[in-house]
Write a protein that holds these residues in place. Sequence first.
Motif, PDB file in Angstrom:
ATOM      1  N   VAL A  10      16.739  29.563  25.492  1.00  0.00           N
ATOM      2  CA  VAL A  10      16.101  28.519  26.289  1.00  0.00           C
ATOM      3  C   VAL A  10      14.996  27.905  25.442  1.00  0.00           C
ATOM      4  N   ILE A  11      14.995  26.569  25.375  1.00  0.00           N
ATOM      5  CA  ILE A  11      13.957  25.852  24.651  1.00  0.00           C
ATOM      6  C   ILE A  11      13.208  24.957  25.632  1.00  0.00           C
ATOM      7  N   LEU A  12      11.898  25.083  25.671  1.00  0.00           N
ATOM      8  CA  LEU A  12      11.071  24.265  26.555  1.00  0.00           C
ATOM      9  C   LEU A  12      10.633  23.013  25.808  1.00  0.00           C
ATOM     10  N   ARG A 100      15.655  29.176  35.302  1.00  0.00           N
ATOM     11  CA  ARG A 100      15.852  30.575  35.706  1.00  0.00           C
ATOM     12  C   ARG A 100      17.321  30.981  35.745  1.00  0.00           C
ATOM     13  N   HIS A 101      18.221  30.068  36.056  1.00  0.00           N
ATOM     14  CA  HIS A 101      19.641  30.431  36.081  1.00  0.00           C
ATOM     15  C   HIS A 101      20.138  30.779  34.677  1.00  0.00           C
ATOM     16  N   ALA A 102      19.627  30.084  33.679  1.00  0.00           N
ATOM     17  CA  ALA A 102      19.975  30.425  32.301  1.00  0.00           C
ATOM     18  C   ALA A 102      19.382  31.772  31.907  1.00  0.00           C
ATOM     19  N   LEU A 103      18.188  32.067  32.412  1.00  0.00           N
ATOM     20  CA  LEU A 103      17.558  33.351  32.101  1.00  0.00           C
ATOM     21  C   LEU A 103      18.335  34.515  32.686  1.00  0.00           C
ATOM     22  N   LEU A 104      19.061  34.273  33.747  1.00  0.00           N
ATOM     23  CA  LEU A 104      19.816  35.340  34.406  1.00  0.00           C
ATOM     24  C   LEU A 104      21.202  35.531  33.806  1.00  0.00           C
ATOM     25  N   SER A 105      21.502  34.823  32.717  1.00  0.00           N
ATOM     26  CA  SER A 105      22.833  34.914  32.119  1.00  0.00           C
ATOM     27  C   SER A 105      22.948  36.017  31.081  1.00  0.00           C
ATOM     28  N   GLY A 106      21.844  36.690  30.759  1.00  0.00           N
ATOM     29  CA  GLY A 106      21.892  37.778  29.786  1.00  0.00           C
ATOM     30  C   GLY A 106      20.695  37.756  28.866  1.00  0.00           C
ATOM     31  N   ASP A 107      20.736  38.576  27.813  1.00  0.00           N
ATOM     32  CA  ASP A 107      19.670  38.569  26.815  1.00  0.00           C
ATOM     33  C   ASP A 107      19.450  37.147  26.315  1.00  0.00           C
ATOM     34  N   CYS A 108      18.198  36.818  25.999  1.00  0.00           N
ATOM     35  CA  CYS A 108      17.891  35.407  25.740  1.00  0.00           C
ATOM     36  C   CYS A 108      16.725  35.264  24.771  1.00  0.00           C
ATOM     37  N   PHE A 109      16.858  34.307  23.858  1.00  0.00           N
ATOM     38  CA  PHE A 109      15.711  33.850  23.087  1.00  0.00           C
ATOM     39  C   PHE A 109      14.971  32.801  23.915  1.00  0.00           C
ATOM     40  N   LEU A 110      13.650  32.800  23.811  1.00  0.00           N
ATOM     41  CA  LEU A 110      12.826  31.794  24.476  1.00  0.00           C
ATOM     42  C   LEU A 110      11.936  31.147  23.432  1.00  0.00           C
ATOM     43  N   LEU A 111      12.004  29.824  23.329  1.00  0.00           N
ATOM     44  CA  LEU A 111      11.254  29.078  22.332  1.00  0.00           C
ATOM     45  C   LEU A 111      10.516  27.926  22.988  1.00  0.00           C
ATOM     46  N   ASN A 171     -13.103  40.723  17.970  1.00  0.00           N
ATOM     47  CA  ASN A 171     -11.853  41.455  18.197  1.00  0.00           C
ATOM     48  C   ASN A 171     -11.388  42.243  16.986  1.00  0.00           C
ATOM     49  N   GLY A 172     -11.917  41.944  15.811  1.00  0.00           N
ATOM     50  CA  GLY A 172     -11.537  42.691  14.633  1.00  0.00           C
ATOM     51  C   GLY A 172     -10.188  42.265  14.082  1.00  0.00           C
ATOM     52  N   PRO A 173      -9.633  43.038  13.149  1.00  0.00           N
ATOM     53  CA  PRO A 173      -8.411  42.639  12.444  1.00  0.00           C
ATOM     54  C   PRO A 173      -7.145  42.718  13.282  1.00  0.00           C
ATOM     55  N   SER A 174      -7.242  43.228  14.521  1.00  0.00           N
ATOM     56  CA  SER A 174      -6.024  43.400  15.313  1.00  0.00           C
ATOM     57  C   SER A 174      -5.703  42.193  16.187  1.00  0.00           C
ATOM     58  N   LEU A 175      -6.348  41.054  15.943  1.00  0.00           N
ATOM     59  CA  LEU A 175      -6.057  39.857  16.723  1.00  0.00           C
ATOM     60  C   LEU A 175      -4.910  39.103  16.059  1.00  0.00           C
ATOM     61  N   PHE A 176      -3.872  38.788  16.864  1.00  0.00           N
ATOM     62  CA  PHE A 176      -2.687  38.132  16.344  1.00  0.00           C
ATOM     63  C   PHE A 176      -2.367  36.892  17.167  1.00  0.00           C
ATOM     64  N   LYS A 177      -1.907  35.849  16.465  1.00  0.00           N
ATOM     65  CA  LYS A 177      -1.529  34.598  17.118  1.00  0.00           C
ATOM     66  C   LYS A 177      -0.105  34.700  17.649  1.00  0.00           C
ATOM     67  N   THR A 178       0.098  34.273  18.882  1.00  0.00           N
ATOM     68  CA  THR A 178       1.455  34.196  19.406  1.00  0.00           C
ATOM     69  C   THR A 178       2.142  32.964  18.816  1.00  0.00           C
ATOM     70  N   MET A 179       3.431  33.111  18.446  1.00  0.00           N
ATOM     71  CA  MET A 179       4.182  32.039  17.808  1.00  0.00           C
ATOM     72  C   MET A 179       5.090  31.299  18.792  1.00  0.00           C
ATOM     73  N   ASN A 180       5.091  31.723  20.061  1.00  0.00           N
ATOM     74  CA  ASN A 180       5.927  31.095  21.094  1.00  0.00           C
ATOM     75  C   ASN A 180       7.414  31.211  20.787  1.00  0.00           C
ATOM     76  N   LEU A 181       7.781  32.329  20.173  1.00  0.00           N
ATOM     77  CA  LEU A 181       9.182  32.704  19.950  1.00  0.00           C
ATOM     78  C   LEU A 181       9.349  34.109  20.513  1.00  0.00           C
ATOM     79  N   LEU A 182      10.254  34.273  21.471  1.00  0.00           N
ATOM     80  CA  LEU A 182      10.450  35.573  22.105  1.00  0.00           C
ATOM     81  C   LEU A 182      11.924  35.902  22.240  1.00  0.00           C
ATOM     82  N   ARG A 183      12.189  37.203  22.292  1.00  0.00           N
ATOM     83  CA  ARG A 183      13.499  37.712  22.654  1.00  0.00           C
ATOM     84  C   ARG A 183      13.307  38.582  23.882  1.00  0.00           C
ATOM     85  N   LEU A 184      14.038  38.285  24.967  1.00  0.00           N
ATOM     86  CA  LEU A 184      13.880  39.013  26.221  1.00  0.00           C
ATOM     87  C   LEU A 184      15.231  39.559  26.673  1.00  0.00           C
TER      88      LEU A 184
END
Length: 266
Positions: A10-12, A100-111, A171-184
């Motif tokens: 799914v691509i937004l 949401r119907h596409a999300l219910l079709s199985g494992d999915c990348f979200l971008l 926050n120290g060195p453990s702060l990370f930027k989200t890249m808006n690429l996910l696998r769910l």
Amino acid sequence: MATNTPKNAVILAAGCGSRLRPLTDLRPKPLVEVNGTPILYNALRNLEAIGVEQVTVVVGYRKDAIQYACGRRFSGLDINYVESTVFDRTGSAYSLWLARHALLSGDCFLLEGDVFFEEDALHYLTIGKATDIAAVASFGELMEGSAVLLSDDGFISSFRLKQTAANLAANGPSLFKTMNLLRLSAPTLRTTIVPALDDIIGAGATQGYIEELLAYLVERRGLQLAAARCDGLRWYEIDSVEDLRIAERIFTDSPSSVLPYKLQAN
């Protein structure tokens, strides 16, 4: 090609891209070009290369341009479209709910449709045993936006929204930027993500963002979301004309010469 690669994505791509004006006066942000390649084309090509077969694109602003540019078939990908008619007054969580119907079709990348990235970022999301995983990179001095803290075992422990370089010292060195690429995974989408979307949209919270949804699920509902460290990869989230210039430098130069920019991406 990884054996556990989702076949769906799914691509937004519904937003107005107001910070990229005048480039987005006549075209949607996902069709803005980085060195001649539209942002959306780059995402679709990378998805096909890793083994995705079907993509759902949520469109809104200048939707006809995206549908014309990509069609119903993009190379080897089947493309479906979901339209948001209220794209100018809703957030990314609402766009995701529409799909949401596409999300219910199985494992999915979200971008998100404004990230220009190299193919390996998707490969990183399929490595290892984790089935729910988000791409992240070290939070650099010029970054801003959503960030996360990681646990010792590599899972996202909490979110920090609207971060800037001033937050690094705290926050120290453990702060990370989200890249808006996910696998769910299909179970997480079915039992956690989609029900939560139903709840928040049903309650009228249509202006929320995906990062806010994930923060709630991770911090208060126990969602186990692993982090894929992508520090060595080229990527950029393009929100402004300056972002576009930096992205073009990143993807023109050799990887070794652009590493400082990668670590400072928005």
